[in-house]
Every structure is written in structure tokens, then in C-alpha cells.
Design a protein around this motif. Structure first.
Motif, short mmCIF file in Angstrom:
data_model
loop_
_atom_site.label_atom_id
_atom_site.label_comp_id
_atom_site.label_asym_id
_atom_site.label_seq_id
_atom_site.Cartn_x
_atom_site.Cartn_y
_atom_site.Cartn_z
N SER A 50 -16.11 71.37 88.88
CA SER A 50 -15.49 72.33 89.79
C SER A 50 -16.53 73.02 90.66
O SER A 50 -16.33 73.22 91.87
CB SER A 50 -14.71 73.37 88.99
OG SER A 50 -14.13 74.34 89.83
N ILE A 51 -17.66 73.37 90.05
CA ILE A 51 -18.75 73.99 90.82
C ILE A 51 -19.28 73.01 91.86
O ILE A 51 -19.54 73.37 93.02
CB ILE A 51 -19.88 74.44 89.87
CG1 ILE A 51 -19.39 75.56 88.96
CG2 ILE A 51 -21.11 74.90 90.66
CD1 ILE A 51 -20.35 75.91 87.84
N GLU A 53 -17.65 70.57 93.29
CA GLU A 53 -16.67 70.42 94.35
C GLU A 53 -16.67 71.63 95.29
O GLU A 53 -16.54 71.48 96.51
CB GLU A 53 -15.28 70.23 93.74
CG GLU A 53 -14.15 70.00 94.74
CD GLU A 53 -14.31 68.71 95.54
OE1 GLU A 53 -13.72 68.64 96.63
OE2 GLU A 53 -15.03 67.80 95.07
N ASP A 54 -16.85 72.83 94.73
CA ASP A 54 -16.89 74.03 95.57
C ASP A 54 -18.04 73.97 96.57
O ASP A 54 -17.87 74.30 97.76
CB ASP A 54 -17.05 75.28 94.69
CG ASP A 54 -15.77 75.64 93.96
OD1 ASP A 54 -14.70 75.11 94.33
OD2 ASP A 54 -15.83 76.45 93.01
N TRP A 55 -19.21 73.56 96.10
CA TRP A 55 -20.36 73.48 97.00
C TRP A 55 -20.23 72.33 98.00
O TRP A 55 -20.67 72.45 99.15
CB TRP A 55 -21.65 73.36 96.20
CG TRP A 55 -22.10 74.68 95.67
CD1 TRP A 55 -21.99 75.16 94.40
CD2 TRP A 55 -22.71 75.73 96.44
NE1 TRP A 55 -22.48 76.44 94.32
CE2 TRP A 55 -22.94 76.81 95.56
CE3 TRP A 55 -23.08 75.87 97.77
CZ2 TRP A 55 -23.52 78.00 95.98
CZ3 TRP A 55 -23.66 77.06 98.19
CH2 TRP A 55 -23.87 78.11 97.29
N ASP A 57 -17.41 71.42 99.28
CA ASP A 57 -16.49 71.94 100.30
C ASP A 57 -17.25 72.72 101.37
O ASP A 57 -16.96 72.60 102.57
CB ASP A 57 -15.44 72.85 99.64
CG ASP A 57 -14.29 72.07 99.05
OD1 ASP A 57 -14.12 70.90 99.40
OD2 ASP A 57 -13.56 72.65 98.21
N LYS A 58 -18.21 73.51 100.91
CA LYS A 58 -18.99 74.30 101.87
C LYS A 58 -19.83 73.41 102.78
O LYS A 58 -19.98 73.69 103.97
CB LYS A 58 -19.89 75.28 101.11
CG LYS A 58 -19.11 76.33 100.33
CD LYS A 58 -20.02 77.14 99.41
CE LYS A 58 -19.18 78.12 98.58
NZ LYS A 58 -20.00 78.87 97.60
N SER A 72 -15.49 64.15 93.33
CA SER A 72 -16.48 64.75 92.43
C SER A 72 -16.34 64.25 91.00
O SER A 72 -17.33 64.09 90.28
CB SER A 72 -16.37 66.28 92.47
OG SER A 72 -16.74 66.78 93.74
N GLU A 101 -26.05 77.25 89.05
CA GLU A 101 -24.85 78.06 88.86
C GLU A 101 -24.21 77.79 87.50
O GLU A 101 -23.76 78.71 86.81
CB GLU A 101 -23.85 77.78 89.98
CG GLU A 101 -22.62 78.68 89.94
CD GLU A 101 -21.76 78.56 91.18
OE1 GLU A 101 -20.53 78.68 91.05
OE2 GLU A 101 -22.33 78.34 92.28
#
Length: 358
Positions: A50-51, A53-55, A57-58, A72, A101
Motif C-alpha cells: 500500500s505504501i 502504491e501511494d508513492w 501514485d505521486k 504493485s 516509511e
């Protein structure tokens, strides 16, 4: 002041046993919660993805995602390891940021566990599960250890000694008293997870006094069941097929198998072998009074050395942790966190009467 536990009689071939031959299981399968849900989920394999995928996205917003269109969940740990050590600074920076993170989340989870009554006095925590076998996992653990040290939290964090694929099998030898194993060469063991199923033959290599420090996997079979989405019955049939294939191979090699099978699976296991809670990631419904894993598997296996096999069930994090028993003779209280589909956990105290021979 001596804080060693009082010597208790080990449970004899009991499911979910708290007093085992070498250790007392102080607590396991703790489900810590906060306002966001289960605390352990913050340091699970899913949390890492999840982490990531979040990065990503950015970076996609800038058109610079180094992993392109690959989901991911499909990026392997070996691929992430290569990216971290590769020549592409963007890719390496992304992986390093995700590891950093995740490491801080892991440190937070460790702190929460150490506050629990059952975890107080813990001297060492082993990090197991699939992520621990990769460089990114080792790096995350090291960074978490540094973060904890910086906050004055005195805890020894280590990655699990055996490969996680084998640790969950090797630990099963610690579920049986030495007299059950005496005169035999190996046992059948299984490790059932939310994504994978492994069945293996574990050679005892037992030394004088019942010392199992040299126990090792002889052969094992692996099935990533999540890819196939099987029913519970299909999973049980496949599990038995894997065990029977290995039993036949062991017979050809003249390995004497003890009439004992150790199985690790997620959840809280009672003395009847019933999964009370925590089996939600398993294929089908494994929880509740109407399902007994040990009976289902036992009925599908042949006699071993002329005897009906005794099948013993325990939590998978407990069993994986038990593989570390020979490496914990220098301390009293220790635990394990397994980073897999979820976050498994268990805390142990070495038994006084076993410390000299463990």
C-alpha cells in the motif's frame, strides 16, 4: 532477582499448547486496535504494498513511475531488491522511501507490542515472514531497530535464521515431546498461510537429550493457493496430496517418519484444534465448531510406522517462532513478528528445565 518461570509440565500433543517442551507461549495472535483498525496491519505485507502504491501514485502525477504499468502487488521482492541497488536513482529512491516509511510503521508496531502485559520484559524480537527473506525486508528491520534505539527502546531485533519458507516447517518439531520423536528420523509438517501452503518433511537430526538444534527441511512442496482461489475442501485435498507425495518419497529413502504431524495456521487455536478467530485469510471458512483441521487432514493420511498419525495444530507465528528455540538460550523472554499477508505475533519464555539442552 530471578525472573525465570516456574517449571510446568508440558502439554502432551495438545492443540494450541501454551506450555511446550522448550518454551512457554506467553501470548500469541494479539489483535491490537486503534482508531484506524488493527495496529498490526500497519506492518504487514499488504501495508508495504500500500505504501509502495501511494508513492507510485505521486510519481505518476509527474509521469515518472519507474515501474510503469506493473501493478504493485505483482512486483516481486527480488525486483525491488534489484531496483534498490540499481543505477536508476529514481527507482532506487522510490524503493528506499517505501522501505523507510514501512520501517517507521514497524517500529511503531513493535512499541505497541512491548507495552502489552504479555510482552513486557521482552529481550529480543525475531522478524519472520516472507518480507524478511529479502534485502528490503532486512533493511526495513535495521531501520526500525535504529528508530527504536533513538527513542531509548532497548530491544534486539533480528531477522529469522532459517528461510521463512522453511522456518514454519522446522518449528513444528518443537510441538512434540522428545519421547514421541525418539527412534524416528523425521516428521511431516505443514505451514498454511493466507497466500501460500507449504508441506514438508523435517529431518530431526536429534542429538542426545532430545536436542533438536539441527532439525532441517529434507524436502518440501509449495502451493500459492491464492492464485487458484480454491474452496476449503479443495485446499484440504491438495494439502493431503502434497503430504502423501512426500511420505512416499520418504519411504523410498527409508526415512522413519514419526506418527506425528505438526501444522501451523493463522488464528487463535483452542485445545480442541478449533480456529476460534483469525482465520479470515484462509480459503473458505476455517473458523468455528464445525471444522477441525486436524481431523480432516488425519483422515486423509496413511499410517506412519504402523500408527495412526497424531496431528497437532498451532498458530503459524508460534510455529515459525519455535524454529528459533536453539538460538535463544542466552535470554529468557523473546518474541516473533511475522510479516506476511497479515502480521503474526507470539511471545515466548524459555523453560528452565530445557535451557541447558535446547
Amino acid at each position: 532477582m530471578d525472573d525465570s518461570p516456574k517449571v510446568e509440565a508440558a502439554s502432551v500433543l495438545g492443540h494450541g499448547g501454551r506450555v511446550l517442551p522448550a518454551v512457554t507461549v506467553d501470548t500469541y495472535n494479539e489483535e491490537l486496535r486503534d482508531e484506524e483498525g488493527f495496529v498490526g496491519d500497519r506492518a504487514s505485507g499488504r501495508a508495504f504494498r500500500s505504501i509502495l502504491e501511494d508513492w507510485r501514485d505521486k510519481l505518476r502525477a509527474l509521469g515518472e513511475d519507474p515501474f510503469g504499468d506493473t501493478p504493485s502487488q505483482e512486483i516481486s521482492k527480488s525486483k525491488l531488491d534489484k531496483m534498490l541497488a540499481g543505477a536508476d536513482p529514481m527507482a532506487a529512491g522510490l524503493v528506499h522511501t517505501v522501505v523507510e516509511e514501512f520501517a517507521l510503521e514497524l517500529a511503531t508496531v513493535v512499541r505497541r507490542f512491548l507495552r502489552l502485559k504479555g510482552w513486557q520484559g521482552t529481550e529480543r524480537i525475531v522478524i519472520g515472514g516472507g518480507l524478511s527473506s529479502s534485502h528490503i525486508g532486512e533493511l526495513a528491520m535495521g531501520r526500525a531497530a535504529i528508530a527504536l534505539a533513538g527513542e531509548g527502546v532497548a530491544i534486539d531485533l533480528r531477522t529469522i535464521t532459517h528461510h521463512p519458507d522453511q522456518a514454519g516447517l522446522i518449528g513444528a518439531v518443537q510441538l512434540a515431546p522428545s519421547w514421541v520423536l525418539a527412534g524416528h528420523d523425521a516428521i511431516v509438517a505443514a505451514d498454511v498461510g493466507g497466500t501460500n501452503l507449504r508441506v514438508g518433511i523435517v529431518e530431526l537430526n536429534m542429538k542426545k537429550g532430545g536436542n533438536l538444534s539441527k532439525a532441517a527441511v529434507w524436502k518440501h512442496l509449495h502451493w500459492r493457493h491464492r492464485d487458484d482461489q480454491p474452496s476449503r475442501a479443495q485446499t484440504l485435498d491438495r494439502m493431503a496430496e502434497m503430504a502423501n507425495e512426500l511420505i512416499r518419497l520418504a519411504g523410498k529413502e527409508k526415512l522413519k517418519l514419526a506418527p506425528f504431524v505438526g501444522i501451523g495456521c493463522p488464528g487463535l487455536i483452542d485445545e480442541r484444534g478449533i480456529i476460534l478467530t483469525g482465520g479470515q485469510n484462509l480459503p473458505g471458512n476455517w473458523e468455528g465448531e464445525d471444522f477441525q483441521l486436524h481431523s480432516e487432514i488425519g483422515s486423509r493420511l496413511p499410517r506412519l510406522e504402523g500408527h495412526e498419525p497424531v496431528v497437532v495444530i498451532h498458530n503459524d507465528a508460534v510455529v515459525q517462532g519455535l524454529s528459533e528455540v536453539p538460538n535463544m538460550t542466552d535470554i529468557h523472554h523473546w518474541g516473533i513478528l511475522t510479516i506476511g499477508t497479515g502480521l503474526g505475533n507470539a511471545r515466548f519464555t524459555n523453560r528452565v528445565d530445557e535451557k541447558a539442552s535446547a
